[in-house]
Design a protein around this motif. Sequence first.
Motif, PDB file in Angstrom:
ATOM      1  N   PHE A  50     -60.944 -42.128  65.701  1.00 51.10           N
ATOM      2  CA  PHE A  50     -59.496 -41.686  65.856  1.00 51.10           C
ATOM      3  C   PHE A  50     -58.891 -42.663  64.653  1.00 51.10           C
ATOM      4  N   GLY A  51     -57.737 -42.178  64.218  1.00 47.35           N
ATOM      5  CA  GLY A  51     -56.904 -42.940  63.301  1.00 47.35           C
ATOM      6  C   GLY A  51     -56.837 -42.688  61.705  1.00 47.35           C
ATOM      7  N   ALA A  52     -55.807 -41.997  61.324  1.00 43.23           N
ATOM      8  CA  ALA A  52     -55.850 -41.694  60.161  1.00 43.23           C
ATOM      9  C   ALA A  52     -55.720 -42.696  59.058  1.00 43.23           C
ATOM     10  N   SER A  53     -56.356 -42.649  58.008  1.00 43.64           N
ATOM     11  CA  SER A  53     -56.395 -43.549  57.027  1.00 43.64           C
ATOM     12  C   SER A  53     -55.030 -43.622  56.206  1.00 43.64           C
ATOM     13  N   CYS A  54     -54.215 -44.484  56.216  1.00 43.76           N
ATOM     14  CA  CYS A  54     -53.138 -44.621  55.303  1.00 43.76           C
ATOM     15  C   CYS A  54     -52.865 -45.763  54.415  1.00 43.76           C
ATOM     16  N   ARG A  55     -51.808 -45.490  53.272  1.00 43.22           N
ATOM     17  CA  ARG A  55     -51.787 -46.484  52.589  1.00 43.22           C
ATOM     18  C   ARG A  55     -50.084 -46.409  52.154  1.00 43.22           C
ATOM     19  N   THR A  56     -49.546 -47.477  51.931  1.00 38.96           N
ATOM     20  CA  THR A  56     -48.118 -47.188  51.896  1.00 38.96           C
ATOM     21  C   THR A  56     -47.841 -47.584  50.151  1.00 38.96           C
ATOM     22  N   THR A  64     -43.395 -44.580  50.641  1.00 36.38           N
ATOM     23  CA  THR A  64     -44.171 -43.494  50.823  1.00 36.38           C
ATOM     24  C   THR A  64     -45.419 -43.871  51.340  1.00 36.38           C
ATOM     25  N   ALA A  65     -45.929 -43.110  52.375  1.00 31.68           N
ATOM     26  CA  ALA A  65     -47.032 -43.265  53.250  1.00 31.68           C
ATOM     27  C   ALA A  65     -47.751 -42.233  53.001  1.00 31.68           C
ATOM     28  N   HIS A  66     -49.121 -42.168  52.375  1.00 31.80           N
ATOM     29  CA  HIS A  66     -50.090 -41.338  52.275  1.00 31.80           C
ATOM     30  C   HIS A  66     -51.070 -41.476  53.708  1.00 31.80           C
ATOM     31  N   CYS A  67     -51.355 -40.455  54.279  1.00 30.92           N
ATOM     32  CA  CYS A  67     -52.287 -40.509  55.454  1.00 30.92           C
ATOM     33  C   CYS A  67     -53.235 -39.301  55.513  1.00 30.92           C
ATOM     34  N   GLY A  68     -54.468 -39.601  55.471  1.00 26.33           N
ATOM     35  CA  GLY A  68     -55.555 -38.646  55.658  1.00 26.33           C
ATOM     36  C   GLY A  68     -56.394 -38.965  56.824  1.00 26.33           C
ATOM     37  N   VAL A  77     -48.763 -40.215  63.327  1.00 24.46           N
ATOM     38  CA  VAL A  77     -48.421 -41.676  62.639  1.00 24.46           C
ATOM     39  C   VAL A  77     -46.791 -41.678  62.544  1.00 24.46           C
ATOM     40  N   ARG A  78     -46.167 -43.039  62.267  1.00 24.82           N
ATOM     41  CA  ARG A  78     -44.979 -43.259  62.323  1.00 24.82           C
ATOM     42  C   ARG A  78     -44.878 -44.164  61.122  1.00 24.82           C
ATOM     43  N   LEU A  79     -43.707 -44.227  60.240  1.00 26.92           N
ATOM     44  CA  LEU A  79     -43.647 -44.941  59.164  1.00 26.92           C
ATOM     45  C   LEU A  79     -42.556 -46.191  59.457  1.00 26.92           C
ATOM     46  N   HIS A  80     -42.808 -47.283  59.529  1.00 25.60           N
ATOM     47  CA  HIS A  80     -41.710 -48.282  59.964  1.00 25.60           C
ATOM     48  C   HIS A  80     -40.974 -49.019  58.865  1.00 25.60           C
ATOM     49  N   VAL A  81     -39.974 -49.184  58.395  1.00 24.75           N
ATOM     50  CA  VAL A  81     -39.372 -49.784  57.326  1.00 24.75           C
ATOM     51  C   VAL A  81     -38.573 -50.983  57.623  1.00 24.75           C
ATOM     52  N   ALA A 104     -51.100 -35.968  55.285  1.00 25.92           N
ATOM     53  CA  ALA A 104     -49.390 -36.029  55.605  1.00 25.92           C
ATOM     54  C   ALA A 104     -48.855 -37.157  54.601  1.00 25.92           C
ATOM     55  N   GLN A 105     -47.698 -36.879  54.241  1.00 25.65           N
ATOM     56  CA  GLN A 105     -46.810 -37.793  53.322  1.00 25.65           C
ATOM     57  C   GLN A 105     -45.610 -38.098  54.236  1.00 25.65           C
ATOM     58  N   VAL A 106     -45.449 -39.303  54.527  1.00 27.70           N
ATOM     59  CA  VAL A 106     -44.121 -39.817  55.323  1.00 27.70           C
ATOM     60  C   VAL A 106     -43.330 -40.644  54.136  1.00 27.70           C
ATOM     61  N   THR A 107     -41.846 -40.444  54.045  1.00 28.93           N
ATOM     62  CA  THR A 107     -41.147 -41.424  53.381  1.00 28.93           C
ATOM     63  C   THR A 107     -40.216 -41.880  54.166  1.00 28.93           C
ATOM     64  N   GLY A 108     -39.615 -42.997  53.598  1.00 28.11           N
ATOM     65  CA  GLY A 108     -38.517 -43.827  54.157  1.00 28.11           C
ATOM     66  C   GLY A 108     -37.849 -44.720  53.143  1.00 28.11           C
ATOM     67  N   ARG A 109     -36.511 -45.193  53.404  1.00 30.69           N
ATOM     68  CA  ARG A 109     -36.037 -45.951  52.280  1.00 30.69           C
ATOM     69  C   ARG A 109     -35.240 -47.223  52.956  1.00 30.69           C
ATOM     70  N   CYS A 110     -34.635 -47.745  52.074  1.00 34.92           N
ATOM     71  CA  CYS A 110     -33.682 -48.797  52.321  1.00 34.92           C
ATOM     72  C   CYS A 110     -32.516 -48.564  51.066  1.00 34.92           C
ATOM     73  N   TRP A 111     -31.487 -49.126  51.423  1.00 38.29           N
ATOM     74  CA  TRP A 111     -30.175 -49.218  50.400  1.00 38.29           C
ATOM     75  C   TRP A 111     -30.553 -50.082  49.225  1.00 38.29           C
ATOM     76  N   LYS A 112     -31.084 -51.320  49.619  1.00 43.23           N
ATOM     77  CA  LYS A 112     -31.507 -52.251  48.468  1.00 43.23           C
ATOM     78  C   LYS A 112     -33.204 -52.355  48.603  1.00 43.23           C
ATOM     79  N   GLU A 113     -33.483 -53.687  48.643  1.00 40.48           N
ATOM     80  CA  GLU A 113     -34.693 -54.118  48.435  1.00 40.48           C
ATOM     81  C   GLU A 113     -35.640 -53.820  50.048  1.00 40.48           C
ATOM     82  N   VAL A 114     -36.820 -53.610  49.937  1.00 44.56           N
ATOM     83  CA  VAL A 114     -37.919 -53.381  50.922  1.00 44.56           C
ATOM     84  C   VAL A 114     -38.396 -54.677  51.409  1.00 44.56           C
ATOM     85  N   ARG A 115     -38.329 -55.126  52.692  1.00 43.60           N
ATOM     86  CA  ARG A 115     -39.125 -56.343  53.127  1.00 43.60           C
ATOM     87  C   ARG A 115     -40.508 -55.990  53.232  1.00 43.60           C
ATOM     88  N   SER A 116     -40.554 -55.060  54.179  1.00 40.19           N
ATOM     89  CA  SER A 116     -41.997 -54.669  54.659  1.00 40.19           C
ATOM     90  C   SER A 116     -42.074 -53.197  55.286  1.00 40.19           C
TER      91      SER A 116
END
Length: 139
Positions: A50-56, A64-68, A77-81, A104-116
Amino acid sequence: MRAIRHGFGAIASVAVLITGTAVATELRDAPAPTEEFSATAPATEEPENFGASCRTVVEGSRVTAHCGNPYPRTDRVRLHVECDRWWDLDSDSAPVEVGPADYAQVTGRCWKEVRSAWITHQPADPAPAPGPPLPVRDS
């Protein structure tokens, strides 16, 4: 005046040397741990398939998270920014199901810098329960 400066430097050097020697002696004389730790992981009955292999990938304020998923079970899967600025809202994506041998490809964003940014996984379907085999009917 010059002799006093050289004398102070010599005294300071000796004090640092004595302190370092005392600390090294204490570290060398520390007792060994009483508990033995195993170098191998505990054996499990069956590996969890179980568990897709993801890279952010973080590009500026976008993530952007790319999961296979190489496994036979569907992964949700859920992306947390987490954003760097205190006033910038952190975000969690909607769950995305990644089926067996799917991508699957999941995206998220901040207005300024991303911490994690990170991905969480949850099984979309329950694991098959082990049980007796079903009877086969003769034709």
